[in-house]
Write an enzyme that holds these catalytic residues in place. Structure first.
Site, PDB file in Angstrom:
ATOM      1  N   CYS A 277     -51.181  29.170 -16.736  1.00 13.88           N
ATOM      2  CA  CYS A 277     -52.295  30.122 -16.605  1.00 13.88           C
ATOM      3  C   CYS A 277     -53.529  29.561 -15.895  1.00 13.88           C
ATOM      4  CB  CYS A 277     -52.694  30.620 -17.989  1.00 13.88           C
ATOM      5  SG  CYS A 277     -51.368  31.541 -18.781  1.00 13.88           S
TER       6      CYS A 277
HETATM    7  N1  NAD Z   1     -47.230  31.166 -21.068  1.00 14.37           N
HETATM    8  C1  NAD Z   1     -48.424  31.503 -21.465  1.00 14.37           C
HETATM    9  O1  NAD Z   1     -49.070  30.778 -22.212  1.00 14.37           O
HETATM   10  C2  NAD Z   1     -49.055  32.825 -21.033  1.00 14.37           C
HETATM   11  C3  NAD Z   1     -50.165  33.287 -21.752  1.00 14.37           C
HETATM   12  C4  NAD Z   1     -50.740  34.490 -21.386  1.00 14.37           C
HETATM   13  C5  NAD Z   1     -50.237  35.177 -20.286  1.00 14.37           C
HETATM   14  N2  NAD Z   1     -49.172  34.697 -19.576  1.00 14.37           N
HETATM   15  C6  NAD Z   1     -48.689  35.483 -18.444  1.00 14.37           C
HETATM   16  O2  NAD Z   1     -47.528  36.191 -18.856  1.00 14.37           O
HETATM   17  C7  NAD Z   1     -46.611  36.306 -17.774  1.00 14.37           C
HETATM   18  C8  NAD Z   1     -45.263  35.740 -18.197  1.00 14.37           C
HETATM   19  O3  NAD Z   1     -45.399  34.347 -18.399  1.00 14.37           O
HETATM   20  P1  NAD Z   1     -44.408  33.471 -19.269  1.00 14.37           P
HETATM   21  O4  NAD Z   1     -45.133  32.191 -19.532  1.00 14.37           O
HETATM   22  O5  NAD Z   1     -43.884  34.262 -20.414  1.00 14.37           O
HETATM   23  O6  NAD Z   1     -43.229  33.231 -18.235  1.00 14.37           O
HETATM   24  P2  NAD Z   1     -41.857  32.470 -18.520  1.00 14.37           P
HETATM   25  O7  NAD Z   1     -41.549  31.751 -17.265  1.00 14.37           O
HETATM   26  O8  NAD Z   1     -41.925  31.759 -19.806  1.00 14.37           O
HETATM   27  O9  NAD Z   1     -40.811  33.630 -18.773  1.00 14.37           O
HETATM   28  C9  NAD Z   1     -40.399  34.526 -17.868  1.00 14.37           C
HETATM   29  C10 NAD Z   1     -38.954  34.920 -18.145  1.00 14.37           C
HETATM   30  O10 NAD Z   1     -38.664  35.911 -17.190  1.00 14.37           O
HETATM   31  C11 NAD Z   1     -37.350  35.704 -16.721  1.00 14.37           C
HETATM   32  N3  NAD Z   1     -37.218  36.364 -15.427  1.00 14.37           N
HETATM   33  C12 NAD Z   1     -37.574  35.897 -14.207  1.00 14.37           C
HETATM   34  N4  NAD Z   1     -37.342  36.847 -13.279  1.00 14.37           N
HETATM   35  C13 NAD Z   1     -36.831  37.925 -13.936  1.00 14.37           C
HETATM   36  C14 NAD Z   1     -36.419  39.214 -13.547  1.00 14.37           C
HETATM   37  N5  NAD Z   1     -36.476  39.596 -12.275  1.00 14.37           N
HETATM   38  N6  NAD Z   1     -35.947  40.076 -14.498  1.00 14.37           N
HETATM   39  C15 NAD Z   1     -35.891  39.691 -15.802  1.00 14.37           C
HETATM   40  N7  NAD Z   1     -36.276  38.481 -16.212  1.00 14.37           N
HETATM   41  C16 NAD Z   1     -36.747  37.615 -15.300  1.00 14.37           C
HETATM   42  C17 NAD Z   1     -37.161  34.212 -16.712  1.00 14.37           C
HETATM   43  O11 NAD Z   1     -35.769  33.878 -16.802  1.00 14.37           O
HETATM   44  C18 NAD Z   1     -37.955  33.795 -17.968  1.00 14.37           C
HETATM   45  O12 NAD Z   1     -37.100  33.717 -19.099  1.00 14.37           O
HETATM   46  C19 NAD Z   1     -47.271  35.601 -16.593  1.00 14.37           C
HETATM   47  O13 NAD Z   1     -47.977  36.535 -15.829  1.00 14.37           O
HETATM   48  C20 NAD Z   1     -48.249  34.651 -17.258  1.00 14.37           C
HETATM   49  O14 NAD Z   1     -49.329  34.342 -16.412  1.00 14.37           O
HETATM   50  C21 NAD Z   1     -48.563  33.530 -19.962  1.00 14.37           C
END
Ligand code: NAD
Length: 436
Positions: A277
């Site tokens: 992030c």
């Molecule tokens: N990780 C954090 O701490 C956090 C906190 C707040 C907000 N966010 C935001 O939330 C969003 C998601 O982040 P995250 O950390 O959960 O990501 P992540 O990488 O942990 O998870 C994403 C998942 O999506 C899957 N994926 C990828 N492409 C795909 C598709 N086309 N269809 C279905 N699944 C697919 C991946 O296999 C993975 O399991 C981002 O925008 C991030 O900035 C993250």
């Protein structure tokens, strides 16, 4: 790969509803979200592109630190959570929540390709009455200008035939106190009805829902939170560098300032920003602001200061070796303690340890690392070594996992560079311990 089979589409709802919500993306955000909904009695489908992730979930095995397998497994067994790679079941869900990665491209511009691909998959399964909520962090107007046109290409209209909203995810992986359930959820819809429909979905599952008037307000809320962190971390990082010259302990100063009960919030210096992030999200706004002939100077400056920190920390290691060991970085054996981007988790995304290892190696050091949460660091082609600081010229505390005995590290190491104030030494330099 996701199956491409698509059921014959009609805008009508199917006769049988199976899922209260479908969460697209079973990662750090999606799994805790699904868990929060399911523990409040809702049924949730988790859609992910990765068959391994989906198979793990369906075995009740969690790959996300905030949701232990012991809590996931009963929810899977009782049918409240199921994983799939097949988007088709979206039609049997009331709501679709998008929790997919929003990275930066190599040119450091927003890369929405994953979210756009998912919106296209959702659009061909969209039906009357659906609620779609984007949770991924992104720049203001993404929901309206990017997602809405894709979903409306079906002929269905947001606010009339289906509902569309943005609700930022604020999860802090590894934070046991603040979870998806008890962190308030900000919600902004394309229309007031969209806001209301999305708010109703979250109410009952999360403790507090805060409504805003538009998706743009909700999108910018998330960016403000992360920019606030980035700017304040940059401020203390700059101060840490001045403190080194002035021979003042920056940690002592921050600790003292934090005794003020109002008007001050404590941020810690460190070897650089990490995680999915803070190093990335601010630049989503910088990019968008350019369209409005606006330069986001605080973001740029904070980025500059924070990105310089691994270089500054390399110079600290070099000084510590010169003075404490009478040797140069070239040829020195350096043990990095902690390579995850923050304490007590195993996530190495954007971890400053990776950059620092690269810089130390470029200067000729022989680098190893120890991290109980990260058995392998593919980004540096290294595996975690046993914690034997006596075998090295210098130990560098990059991420201070709480399970490590730092007194023992100080005792056994010839020289320690403490970038996290983990060793409890006061002052910027002691005989053995060099502090940021
Ligand atoms: N990780 C954090 O701490 C956090 C906190 C707040 C907000 N966010 C935001 O939330 C969003 C998601 O982040 P995250 O950390 O959960 O990501 P992540 O990488 O942990 O998870 C994403 C998942 O999506 C899957 N994926 C990828 N492409 C795909 C598709 N086309 N269809 C279905 N699944 C697919 C991946 O296999 C993975 O399991 C981002 O925008 C991030 O900035 C993250």
């Amino acid at each position: 790969m996701l199956e491409e089979r698509i059921e014959p589409q009609t805008p009508e709802a199917p006769e049988t509803k199976t899922w209260d919500a479908a969460v697209v993306g079973a990662g750090y955000v999606g799994v805790p979200l699904a868990h929060t909904f399911a523990t409040s009695g809702r049924s949730v489908l988790l859609i992910d592109v990765s068959p391994e992730v989906v198979e793990g979930i369906n075995r009740g095995e969690s790959h996300i630190v905030d949701v232990p397998s012991e809590e996931l497994a009963p929810l899977v067994e009782s049918g409240r959570i199921r994983g799939t790679t097949d988007y088709n079941e979206i039609r049997r869900a009331d709501a679709v929540l998008i929790a997919l990665p929003t990275p930066l491209s190599k040119q450091r511009e927003p890369d929405l390709s994953i979210v756009i691909g998912a919106a296209e998959q959702i659009s061909v399964r969209l039906r009357n009455g659906h609620l779609v909520v984007l949770e991924s962090t992104t720049y203001p107007r993404t929901t309206r200008d990017v997602i809405q046109p894709i979903l409306e290409s079906t002929g269905l209209k947001a606010g009339r035939d289906f509902h569309l909203a943005f609700s930022p995810e604020r999860v802090d992986p590894g934070n046991g106190k603040w979870t998806t359930k008890n962190v308030p959820k900000v919600v902004g819809g394309i229309t007031p009805e969209c806001t209301e429909r999305a708010a109703q979905l979250y109410e009952g599952a999360v403790d507090t829902v805060h409504r805003v008037s538009t998706p743009e307000a909700a999108e910018l809320t998330k960016l403000l939170e992360n920019i606030f962190r980035s700017v304040n971390i940059a401020l203390v990082n700059e101060l840490a560098q001045l403190c080194e010259r002035m021979e003042i302990d920056v940690w002592e100063v921050i600790e003292a300032a934090a005794t003020k009960p109002f008007g001050f919030m404590s941020f810690q210096p460190g070897p650089g920003l990490g995680g999915h992030c803070i190093p990335i999200d601010p630049f989503y706004l910088t990019w968008k602001a350019r369209e409005y002939d606006f330069a986001t100077e605080f973001i740029e400056l904070a980025g500059k200061v924070n990105e310089n920190m691994p270089y500054y920390c390399r110079s600290l290691v070099s000084q510590a070796l010169n003075h404490g060991r009478q040797r140069s970085l070239s040829g020195a054996k350096v043990l990095i303690l902690g390579v995850a981007y923050k304490a007590d988790i195993g996530d190495t995304r954007e971890s400053p340890a990776i950059k620092l290892i690269e810089l130390l190696r470029a200067a000729g050091a022989e680098v190893s690392y120890h991290d109980p949460f990260v058995p392998e660091l593919r980004e540096a082609a290294l595996a975690s070594v046993p914690l034997e600081p006596g075998d090295y010229d210098c130990a560098v505390v990059v991420t201070a996992h709480s399970s490590i005995d730092y007194d023992a590290v100080v005792e056994q190491s010839p020289v320690v560079v403490d970038l996290r104030n983990a060793t409890g030494e006061k002052g910027t330099v002691s005989e053995k311990v060099w502090k940021l």
